[in-house]
Design an enzyme around this catalytic site. Structure first.
Site, PDB file in Angstrom:
ATOM      1  N   CYS A 114      -2.916  -2.765 -14.116  1.00  0.00           N
ATOM      2  CA  CYS A 114      -2.539  -3.199 -12.770  1.00  0.00           C
ATOM      3  C   CYS A 114      -2.263  -4.704 -12.738  1.00  0.00           C
ATOM      4  O   CYS A 114      -1.230  -5.142 -13.222  1.00  0.00           O
ATOM      5  CB  CYS A 114      -3.587  -2.771 -11.753  1.00  0.00           C
ATOM      6  SG  CYS A 114      -3.000  -2.884 -10.037  1.00  0.00           S
ATOM      7  N   HIS A 222      -3.971   3.079 -12.650  1.00  0.00           N
ATOM      8  CA  HIS A 222      -5.398   2.875 -12.906  1.00  0.00           C
ATOM      9  C   HIS A 222      -5.995   4.027 -13.710  1.00  0.00           C
ATOM     10  O   HIS A 222      -6.704   4.885 -13.167  1.00  0.00           O
ATOM     11  CB  HIS A 222      -6.151   2.724 -11.581  1.00  0.00           C
ATOM     12  CG  HIS A 222      -5.878   1.440 -10.893  1.00  0.00           C
ATOM     13  ND1 HIS A 222      -6.659   0.309 -11.069  1.00  0.00           N
ATOM     14  CD2 HIS A 222      -4.877   1.068 -10.049  1.00  0.00           C
ATOM     15  CE1 HIS A 222      -6.167  -0.681 -10.350  1.00  0.00           C
ATOM     16  NE2 HIS A 222      -5.079  -0.245  -9.723  1.00  0.00           N
ATOM     17  N   GLU A 224      -8.438   3.884 -15.639  1.00  0.00           N
ATOM     18  CA  GLU A 224      -9.890   3.753 -15.743  1.00  0.00           C
ATOM     19  C   GLU A 224     -10.619   4.664 -14.761  1.00  0.00           C
ATOM     20  O   GLU A 224     -11.722   5.151 -15.044  1.00  0.00           O
ATOM     21  CB  GLU A 224     -10.317   2.292 -15.530  1.00  0.00           C
ATOM     22  CG  GLU A 224     -10.398   1.791 -14.106  1.00  0.00           C
ATOM     23  CD  GLU A 224      -9.047   1.536 -13.444  1.00  0.00           C
ATOM     24  OE1 GLU A 224      -9.024   1.302 -12.224  1.00  0.00           O
ATOM     25  OE2 GLU A 224      -8.022   1.559 -14.158  1.00  0.00           O
TER      26      GLU A 224
END
Length: 254
Positions: A114, A222, A224
């Site tokens: 990001c 994202h 994660e």
């Protein structure tokens, strides 16, 4: 997954609350590093200087540059700042861009997510566009309004990996769904980057550094958040972890 002796450095954001200045990082990134990549995350405060980084880079096995609510200051890519570019974190800018360049120079594996993806582009001479949802033909990439984080980070739109690219080697060449929580994006692509995936509206969603001595990938979404359960997200973190293990083995062999 437990830790396996790997150390992954994470540049900190600088925040002001409770009458203190904090150097911090969101837990979702730290959890993905710990639980999926099997490494110990090490938050690097924005207080460090070049000599501190000399010591750090002798000991770490990877660098993960996180997303953030702040944006890269436009002066760093030759654009006059405006309210639409805010908020800023100049100390994070300094630290992250320095660590990105150092990772590429030394061959330390780099995963940029990001804001980190945007910082990677700026670090190599590219520029950013703000409020991209207002551009002709662009979709709205901003975070949806939702009371729960899982809703905000829900997988929302497809990206298509570039045929034969480095990302495609990890996740395949078929389009896959990603989340989207940004209002800025890559404008002028840095000369040292290769596009690895785009959204349907043409937004650059992933990049790599072909000349890098080690793993170097940037993604606008994202991974994660869903690294434990989503296939492509896990594949990215597992590839990063494999590169970190290789780095550790090379580092400790000497």
């Amino acid at each position: 997954m437990g830790a396996t002796g790997l150390l992954v450095a994470v540049p900190a954001d600088v925040r002001e609350f409770e009458n203190y200045q904090w150097h911090a990082s969101p837990s979702t990134y730290l959890s993905a590093i710990r639980e999926v990549a099997g490494a110990v995350p090490v938050i690097v405060p924005a207080l460090v200087d070049e000599s501190d980084l000399d010591v750090l880079f002798e000991r770490i096995d990877g660098v993960l540059v996180t997303g953030s609510a702040s944006n890269v200051h436009p002066a760093l890519y030759g654009v006059e700042p405006s309210a639409s570019h805010e908020p800023f974190d100049r100390e994070r800018d300094r630290l992250s861009l320095t660590m990105i360049r150092r990772a590429l120079q030394t061959g330390v594996p780099l995963l940029a997510i990001c804001r980190g993806h945007q910082e990677l582009n700026v670090a190599l001479g590219g520029s950013l566009a703000t409020e991209i949802q207002d551009g002709e033909g662009r979709m709205d990439h901003r975070a949806p309004e939702h009371p729960e984080q899982a809703g905000r980070f829900a997988l929302r739109h497809p990206v298509r990996p570039e045929e034969g690219g480095r990302l495609a080697a990890l996740v395949g060449e078929e389009p896959f769904a990603v989340n989207s929580l940004h209002r800025q994006g890559i404008d002028r692509l840095a000369d040292g980057l290769a596009v690895e995936a785009r959204a349907e509206d043409g937004t650059v969603e992933a990049v790599s550094v072909p000349s890098a001595r080690g793993f170097a990938l940037g993604v606008q979404w994202h991974p994660e958040y869903w690294a434990a359960t989503d296939g492509p997200s896990r594949a990215i973190f597992e590839a990063f972890a494999a590169a970190c293990r290789e780095r550790r083995d090379t580092r400790t062999a000497g």
